[in-house]
Design an enzyme around this catalytic site. Sequence first.
Site, mmCIF file in Angstrom:
data_model
loop_
_atom_site.group_PDB
_atom_site.id
_atom_site.type_symbol
_atom_site.label_atom_id
_atom_site.label_comp_id
_atom_site.label_asym_id
_atom_site.label_seq_id
_atom_site.Cartn_x
_atom_site.Cartn_y
_atom_site.Cartn_z
ATOM 1 N N TYR A 22 0.673 -1.215 0.338
ATOM 2 C CA TYR A 22 -0.028 0.122 -0.026
ATOM 3 C C TYR A 22 0.705 1.252 -0.159
ATOM 4 O O TYR A 22 0.829 2.137 -0.957
ATOM 5 C CB TYR A 22 -0.783 -0.236 1.217
ATOM 6 C CG TYR A 22 -1.759 1.165 1.440
ATOM 7 C CD1 TYR A 22 -2.222 1.859 0.325
ATOM 8 C CD2 TYR A 22 -1.847 1.643 2.784
ATOM 9 C CE1 TYR A 22 -3.310 2.913 0.716
ATOM 10 C CE2 TYR A 22 -2.775 2.624 2.924
ATOM 11 C CZ TYR A 22 -3.362 3.475 1.902
ATOM 12 O OH TYR A 22 -4.052 4.514 2.320
ATOM 13 N N ASP A 69 11.974 -12.800 -1.240
ATOM 14 C CA ASP A 69 11.395 -12.400 0.131
ATOM 15 C C ASP A 69 12.993 -11.932 0.685
ATOM 16 O O ASP A 69 14.120 -12.433 0.623
ATOM 17 C CB ASP A 69 11.182 -13.769 0.593
ATOM 18 C CG ASP A 69 10.676 -13.875 2.127
ATOM 19 O OD1 ASP A 69 10.936 -12.973 2.884
ATOM 20 O OD2 ASP A 69 9.517 -14.679 2.404
ATOM 21 N N LYS A 96 1.937 -6.580 9.230
ATOM 22 C CA LYS A 96 1.611 -5.318 9.581
ATOM 23 C C LYS A 96 0.369 -5.549 10.374
ATOM 24 O O LYS A 96 -0.306 -4.272 10.863
ATOM 25 C CB LYS A 96 1.384 -4.055 8.730
ATOM 26 C CG LYS A 96 0.498 -4.375 7.416
ATOM 27 C CD LYS A 96 0.303 -3.149 6.642
ATOM 28 C CE LYS A 96 -0.720 -3.482 5.632
ATOM 29 N NZ LYS A 96 -1.196 -2.317 4.898
ATOM 30 N N SER A 136 6.326 3.578 12.948
ATOM 31 C CA SER A 136 4.977 3.819 13.269
ATOM 32 C C SER A 136 4.882 4.628 14.482
ATOM 33 O O SER A 136 5.715 4.566 15.338
ATOM 34 C CB SER A 136 4.422 2.301 13.343
ATOM 35 O OG SER A 136 2.940 2.566 14.023
ATOM 36 N N TYR A 163 3.623 -6.875 16.713
ATOM 37 C CA TYR A 163 3.850 -6.034 15.814
ATOM 38 C C TYR A 163 4.408 -4.689 16.089
ATOM 39 O O TYR A 163 5.565 -4.365 15.580
ATOM 40 C CB TYR A 163 2.468 -5.725 14.961
ATOM 41 C CG TYR A 163 2.698 -4.452 14.059
ATOM 42 C CD1 TYR A 163 3.215 -4.514 12.879
ATOM 43 C CD2 TYR A 163 2.309 -3.235 14.513
ATOM 44 C CE1 TYR A 163 3.269 -3.492 12.121
ATOM 45 C CE2 TYR A 163 2.263 -2.137 13.671
ATOM 46 C CZ TYR A 163 2.887 -2.208 12.590
ATOM 47 O OH TYR A 163 3.096 -1.166 11.857
ATOM 48 N N LYS A 167 8.663 -3.031 15.411
ATOM 49 C CA LYS A 167 8.867 -1.677 14.988
ATOM 50 C C LYS A 167 9.926 -0.972 16.067
ATOM 51 O O LYS A 167 11.042 -0.466 15.599
ATOM 52 C CB LYS A 167 7.596 -0.744 14.894
ATOM 53 C CG LYS A 167 6.690 -1.258 13.958
ATOM 54 C CD LYS A 167 7.341 -0.753 12.451
ATOM 55 C CE LYS A 167 6.593 -1.493 11.297
ATOM 56 N NZ LYS A 167 7.213 -1.487 9.580
ATOM 57 N N ASN A 193 -1.701 7.529 10.704
ATOM 58 C CA ASN A 193 -2.898 6.636 10.182
ATOM 59 C C ASN A 193 -2.908 6.779 8.598
ATOM 60 O O ASN A 193 -3.860 7.797 8.153
ATOM 61 C CB ASN A 193 -4.169 6.504 10.793
ATOM 62 C CG ASN A 193 -4.160 5.942 12.136
ATOM 63 O OD1 ASN A 193 -3.275 6.515 13.157
ATOM 64 N ND2 ASN A 193 -4.805 4.797 12.262
ATOM 65 N N PHE A 232 -15.890 0.728 17.450
ATOM 66 C CA PHE A 232 -15.104 -0.090 18.683
ATOM 67 C C PHE A 232 -15.310 0.908 19.828
ATOM 68 O O PHE A 232 -14.152 1.590 20.017
ATOM 69 C CB PHE A 232 -13.914 -0.571 18.284
ATOM 70 C CG PHE A 232 -13.950 -1.942 17.314
ATOM 71 C CD1 PHE A 232 -14.682 -2.663 17.347
ATOM 72 C CD2 PHE A 232 -12.792 -1.782 16.223
ATOM 73 C CE1 PHE A 232 -14.649 -3.868 16.476
ATOM 74 C CE2 PHE A 232 -12.707 -2.650 15.175
ATOM 75 C CZ PHE A 232 -13.794 -3.847 15.484
ATOM 76 N N GLY A 311 -6.531 -3.370 23.031
ATOM 77 C CA GLY A 311 -5.185 -2.862 22.764
ATOM 78 C C GLY A 311 -5.545 -1.513 21.918
ATOM 79 O O GLY A 311 -4.494 -0.858 21.758
HETATM 80 N N1 UFG Z 1 -11.995 1.094 13.935
HETATM 81 C C1 UFG Z 1 -13.628 1.048 14.303
HETATM 82 N N2 UFG Z 1 -13.935 -0.229 13.502
HETATM 83 C C2 UFG Z 1 -13.209 -0.835 12.526
HETATM 84 C C3 UFG Z 1 -11.839 -0.641 12.284
HETATM 85 C C4 UFG Z 1 -11.169 0.329 13.200
HETATM 86 O O1 UFG Z 1 -14.252 1.606 15.074
HETATM 87 O O2 UFG Z 1 -13.494 -1.625 11.907
HETATM 88 C C5 UFG Z 1 -11.535 2.245 14.898
HETATM 89 C C6 UFG Z 1 -10.299 1.626 15.799
HETATM 90 O O3 UFG Z 1 -10.844 1.041 16.906
HETATM 91 C C7 UFG Z 1 -9.553 2.948 15.929
HETATM 92 C C8 UFG Z 1 -9.801 3.554 14.567
HETATM 93 O O4 UFG Z 1 -10.822 3.042 13.891
HETATM 94 O O5 UFG Z 1 -10.110 3.780 16.863
HETATM 95 C C9 UFG Z 1 -8.574 3.340 13.692
HETATM 96 O O6 UFG Z 1 -8.057 2.110 13.636
HETATM 97 P P1 UFG Z 1 -7.121 1.403 12.560
HETATM 98 O O7 UFG Z 1 -7.307 -0.124 12.695
HETATM 99 O O8 UFG Z 1 -7.582 1.777 11.190
HETATM 100 O O9 UFG Z 1 -5.789 2.053 12.987
HETATM 101 P P2 UFG Z 1 -5.096 1.764 14.484
HETATM 102 O O10 UFG Z 1 -4.790 3.359 14.766
HETATM 103 O O11 UFG Z 1 -5.651 1.166 15.441
HETATM 104 O O12 UFG Z 1 -3.783 1.047 13.753
HETATM 105 C C10 UFG Z 1 -2.784 1.692 13.216
HETATM 106 C C11 UFG Z 1 -2.014 1.089 12.277
HETATM 107 C C12 UFG Z 1 -1.195 -0.023 12.858
HETATM 108 C C13 UFG Z 1 -0.631 0.708 14.358
HETATM 109 C C14 UFG Z 1 -1.500 1.292 15.085
HETATM 110 C C15 UFG Z 1 -0.820 2.155 16.194
HETATM 111 O O13 UFG Z 1 -2.957 0.465 11.314
HETATM 112 O O14 UFG Z 1 -0.236 -0.567 12.158
HETATM 113 O O15 UFG Z 1 -1.953 2.280 14.331
HETATM 114 O O16 UFG Z 1 -1.681 2.642 17.048
HETATM 115 F F1 UFG Z 1 0.110 -0.275 14.879
#
Ligand code: UFG
Length: 364
Positions: A22, A69, A96, A136, A163, A167, A193, A232, A311
């Site tokens: 990506y 790889d 990731k 990250s 993960y 990092k 993000n 969530f 988490g």
């Molecule tokens: N969320 C939802 N519903 C979903 C998916 C996500 O409500 O179906 C919410 C999550 O709870 C969060 C926000 O959307 O509050 C962002 O979630 P993401 O999964 O898109 O991103 P994150 O911030 O959780 O994760 C990102 C990167 C990871 C990294 C992390 C560090 O994708 O690689 O930040 O905090 F580890």
Amino acid sequence: MRQVDLHTPEHPLILVTGGMGYIGSHTVVELLQSGYQVIIVDNLSNSTVKVLDGIEKITGIRPYFENVDCLDYVALDKIFIKYIGIQAVIHFAARKAVGESVEKPLLYYRNNIASLINILELMPRHDVKHIVFSSSCTVYGQPKPEDLPVNEQAPIQPATSPYGNTKQINEEIINDTVHANIGINAIMLRYFNPIGAHPSAEIGELPIGVPNNLLPFVSQTAIGLRGELKIFGNDYNTPDGTCIRDYINVVDLAKAHVVALQRMLSDKMEEKVEVFNLGTGRGLSVMEIVKTFEQVNNVKVPYKIVGRREGDIEQVWADPTKANTVLGWKAQETVENTLQSVWRWEQKLKIKREQQIEESKLSE
Ligand code: UFG
């Protein structure tokens, strides 16, 4: 069109691991458009070879591609020998998915750590001095309220997933290696993000299976692939109760890699390892993202509030001042345009799926 010849100082040769992924593919586009020659090394574990067509459609150039790889030291060594004169490595290749890393920690530790070690061992052997590393904001964990927005001095917190730990460990490995004076310098980019797709909709995020990240889930719900988005938690200590993140346009993010590379190649680095936060400086809640997506694309995103995801961090957004001033890079794209690019890409994927179905019917 093929690439220009190797060995031209005006077109430095850059090795991009994970360049079919990506962020990698968007960065390859920006590199090619800035006159760099690119060799992509990717094992296609989370991408497809068709990404090359998208890159070529946008840039008119087909980058070199090697299906290798990064765990395979011998094969990687051969790449450095085959393409003499590599000037720098941008190392994206990594697993990731946070949840998967909890279930399969050794897969993550082996893949993400051994790949980097291979690269770092091979660089001095082939006289390659510069590496840009994909880090990250996960390294900051949940910053204290007084540390928001987070700058690069904010304390590193214990990782909440294997993960995230890879990092952190990779940042330490890079620091130790560079300071061992083997002639390498490094820029570590801490992404917030990344969202969105190239405005041409020729490349974008390709989640395999059920998306973990917010935006692919939102757009797949809007197009009818998923019944409803699960938000969530809405009981966080934020204005609307949903989590806050710094959503950065993937093309803006890709451009930061080009600027970082230029800084290294023109010997402008002030320290042998430099770290930059890549974000917009603005935090948006999950609910704001969903509502803005609906509004700018004129679509509905059915959603349900469910319990918190284990988490998850409550709120984090970047202080990008260092990247703005030192790198001279700033996120440009509005969130509205970015969310429109997500929707254009989702619609393009739908057309591709329909074409595939038609083709398979014809071949029956
Ligand atoms: N969320 C939802 N519903 C979903 C998916 C996500 O409500 O179906 C919410 C999550 O709870 C969060 C926000 O959307 O509050 C962002 O979630 P993401 O999964 O898109 O991103 P994150 O911030 O959780 O994760 C990102 C990167 C990871 C990294 C992390 C560090 O994708 O690689 O930040 O905090 F580890």
